[in-house]
Motif scaffolding. Structure first.
Motif, short mmCIF file in Angstrom:
data_model
loop_
_atom_site.label_atom_id
_atom_site.label_comp_id
_atom_site.label_asym_id
_atom_site.label_seq_id
_atom_site.Cartn_x
_atom_site.Cartn_y
_atom_site.Cartn_z
N SER A 83 -4.01 -8.13 -0.91
CA SER A 83 -3.25 -7.10 -1.64
C SER A 83 -2.03 -7.61 -2.39
N ASP A 84 -1.72 -6.94 -3.50
CA ASP A 84 -0.40 -7.10 -4.12
C ASP A 84 0.63 -6.35 -3.28
N ARG A 85 0.30 -5.10 -2.95
CA ARG A 85 1.20 -4.32 -2.09
C ARG A 85 0.37 -3.54 -1.08
N ILE A 86 1.05 -3.16 -0.01
CA ILE A 86 0.39 -2.47 1.10
C ILE A 86 1.24 -1.27 1.50
N ALA A 87 0.58 -0.14 1.79
CA ALA A 87 1.28 0.97 2.44
C ALA A 87 0.85 0.97 3.90
N VAL A 88 1.80 0.81 4.82
CA VAL A 88 1.45 0.85 6.24
C VAL A 88 1.55 2.30 6.70
N MET A 89 0.44 2.80 7.24
CA MET A 89 0.38 4.21 7.65
C MET A 89 0.28 4.35 9.17
N GLN A 109 -5.07 -6.05 9.41
CA GLN A 109 -3.84 -6.48 8.72
C GLN A 109 -4.00 -7.82 8.03
N ALA A 110 -4.83 -8.70 8.60
CA ALA A 110 -5.03 -10.01 7.96
C ALA A 110 -5.75 -9.82 6.62
N GLU A 111 -6.71 -8.91 6.60
CA GLU A 111 -7.43 -8.62 5.36
C GLU A 111 -6.47 -8.03 4.32
N ALA A 112 -5.66 -7.07 4.75
CA ALA A 112 -4.74 -6.41 3.81
C ALA A 112 -3.73 -7.40 3.25
N THR A 113 -3.19 -8.26 4.10
CA THR A 113 -2.16 -9.18 3.61
C THR A 113 -2.78 -10.25 2.70
N ALA A 114 -4.02 -10.63 2.97
CA ALA A 114 -4.65 -11.67 2.14
C ALA A 114 -5.05 -11.14 0.76
N LEU A 135 -3.12 0.57 4.90
CA LEU A 135 -3.36 -0.14 6.16
C LEU A 135 -2.81 0.66 7.32
N GLY A 136 -3.58 0.76 8.38
CA GLY A 136 -3.06 1.43 9.57
C GLY A 136 -4.17 1.54 10.59
N PRO A 137 -3.81 1.90 11.83
CA PRO A 137 -4.83 1.98 12.88
C PRO A 137 -5.80 3.12 12.61
N SER A 138 -6.92 3.07 13.31
CA SER A 138 -7.95 4.08 13.15
C SER A 138 -7.38 5.49 13.37
N GLY A 139 -7.74 6.41 12.52
CA GLY A 139 -7.31 7.80 12.67
C GLY A 139 -5.97 8.13 12.04
N CYS A 140 -5.36 7.18 11.32
CA CYS A 140 -4.03 7.43 10.77
C CYS A 140 -4.06 8.17 9.43
N VAL A 144 3.26 7.52 5.67
CA VAL A 144 3.46 6.15 5.19
C VAL A 144 4.80 5.67 5.74
N LEU A 145 4.78 4.58 6.51
CA LEU A 145 6.02 4.08 7.11
C LEU A 145 6.77 3.14 6.18
N GLN A 146 6.02 2.31 5.45
CA GLN A 146 6.66 1.35 4.56
C GLN A 146 5.66 0.88 3.51
N VAL A 147 6.17 0.68 2.31
CA VAL A 147 5.35 0.11 1.23
C VAL A 147 6.01 -1.17 0.79
N GLY A 148 5.23 -2.24 0.66
CA GLY A 148 5.84 -3.47 0.19
C GLY A 148 4.78 -4.53 -0.02
N ASN A 149 5.18 -5.68 -0.57
CA ASN A 149 4.20 -6.76 -0.66
C ASN A 149 4.09 -7.41 0.72
N PRO A 150 3.03 -8.19 0.96
CA PRO A 150 2.80 -8.70 2.30
C PRO A 150 3.99 -9.49 2.87
N GLN A 151 4.64 -10.28 2.02
CA GLN A 151 5.79 -11.06 2.49
C GLN A 151 6.94 -10.16 2.93
N GLU A 152 7.21 -9.12 2.14
CA GLU A 152 8.29 -8.19 2.50
C GLU A 152 8.02 -7.52 3.85
N LEU A 153 6.77 -7.10 4.04
CA LEU A 153 6.46 -6.40 5.27
C LEU A 153 6.60 -7.33 6.48
#
Ligand code: ADP
Ligand code: MG
Length: 370
Positions: free
Chosen positions: A203-209, A196-201, A37-42, A214-223
């Motif tokens: 995913s088990d885990r997400i990498a935010v880029m 982000q709404a799609e990713a959190t709904a 998950l991340g903005p366009s071009g990341c 990669v800035l952080q990897v975690g489950n949606p609640q953790e992030l």
């Protein structure tokens, strides 16, 4: 089993001028629904293409199911790929599209037919087997693309903005279909999205880029509950950002941040030094509002400048006494209404304030989506 390990992978374009993927390491578990998950071009698509083997890394290793695949061509990596645009063969009917993989692999007729039927029933399109792609809606075409990607027996599904081109309503239902299918078939999925709404709904885990990293990897609640990077607090959910200085570090896990004009806020946490410039982030839905001036710790006075009724929630824009602006979101059912011009007190629960080192390039630059 298709767990995926990406180790210190870097990929640059334009003779090294654009570092699309910058020393990324990730471990995607077997049977996990994982999102980039991340903005366009990341660098999301580039990372997915690297995993697929459509492009080669400049540095680093990629393992699929424990096997180093750097030199393995895409067709031998055991992956299914679904793109944003429905990459179906336009002149083949649905059946031929879906059974394309089995036919290329020269599977026996019986087996190809059984798989084709299973896959189409799974995406609820068996009765449309004779249709050609342009006769179908976007959502249907994407379900055919999914069936086709899986028909050749892939256990690792790579999805690049697969819902991006669909209408909002279809996107929501297909989200759940997609996750259910991946779970029912015990697949591993890597899903690229900027939503982000799609990713959190889904995913088990997400990498935010951001910017190839990669800035952080975690489950949606953790992030959401515990963003480790200021950009994550911005990109997952919504936050108010205010700047200040650490004015006091207390025993145990508590310190005081002074906002502009010296307004103090107690904050829980550690690892900050007196005098340090910081940015705090606080969710609009974590803040409380009371009528008038109520003197209490961690309460700041302000004036309501704007009110938006959004059905479930009400959104207040508030100017604090030091001139900073914040947004407060309260559930409509609380029946506590405030109107523009009203004087209020905003409560900042100490345990819900995130503190970050003040970004070197400033807040605006650090939170920018480009
Ligand atoms: P995302 O999928 O997150 O939007 P991409 O991975 O497509 O991002 O792109 C990351 C960066 O790499 C962007 O700056 C993009 O312009 C650049 N890029 C991607 N592919 C190429 C390419 N083939 N040639 C040159 N630059 C590219
Ligand atoms: Mg992309």
């Amino acid at each position: 089993m298709p767990e995926v390990k990406v180790m210190n992978v870097t990929k640059a374009f334009a003779k090294g001028k654009i570092v699309a993927v910058d020393n990324v390491s990730l471990h995607i578990r077997d049977k996990e629904y994982f999102s980039l998950l991340g903005p366009s071009g990341c660098g999301k698509t580039t990372l997915l293409r690297l995993i697929a083997g459509l492009i080669q890394p400049d540095e680093g290793e990629i393992y699929i199911g424990g096997r180093l695949v750097n030199d393995v061509p895409p067709e031998d990596r055991g992956i299914g790929f679904v793109f944003q645009t429905y990459a179906l063969f336009p002149h083949m009917d649905v059946w031929d599209n879906v059974t394309y993989g089995p036919r290329v692999k020269a599977w026996e007729e019986d087996k190809s037919t059984r798989i084709g039927r299973e896959m189409l029933e799974m995406v609820r399109l068996y009765e449309r087997a004779d249709a050609v792609p342009h006769e179908l809606s976007g959502g249907m075409m994407q379900r055919v693309a999914l069936a086709r990607a899986l028909a050749a027996g892939a256990k690792l599904l790579l999805l690049d903005e697969p819902l991006g081109a669909l209408d909002a309503k279809i996107r929501l239902t297909l989200r759940y279909d997609l996750r259910k299918l991946v779970k029912d078939l015990e697949l591993t999925a890597i899903h690229v999205t900027h939503d982000q709404a799609e990713a959190t709904a889904i995913s088990d885990r997400i990498a935010v880029m951001r910017k190839g990293r990669v800035l952080q990897v975690g489950n949606p609640q953790e992030l959401y509950m515990n963003p480790k990077h200021i950009f994550v607090a911005h990109f997952i959910g919504e936050s108010n950002f205010l700047e200040g200085y650490v004015s006091e570090v207390r025993e145990k896990k508590e310190f005081v941040v002074e906002l502009r004009q010296g307004l103090p806020l107690q904050v829980l946490g550690k690892g900050h030094k007196t005098g340090e410039k910081v940015a705090i982030a606080v969710r609009p839905e974590a803040l409380e509002i009371k009528k008038g001036k109520v003197r209490k710790p961690n309460s700041l006075f302000g004036e309501v400048e704007g009110v938006q009724f959004e059905g479930t929630d009400i959104r207040y824009e508030i100017k604090l006494e030091n001139g900073d602006h914040i947004v407060v979101v309260r559930p409509s059912l609380l029946m506590e209404w405030f109107s523009a011009g009203e004087k209020v007190t905003v409560g900042f629960p100490a345990e819900k304030i995130f503190v970050f080192p003040y970004p070197l390039k400033g807040l605006r630059e650090e939170l920018a989506l480009e």
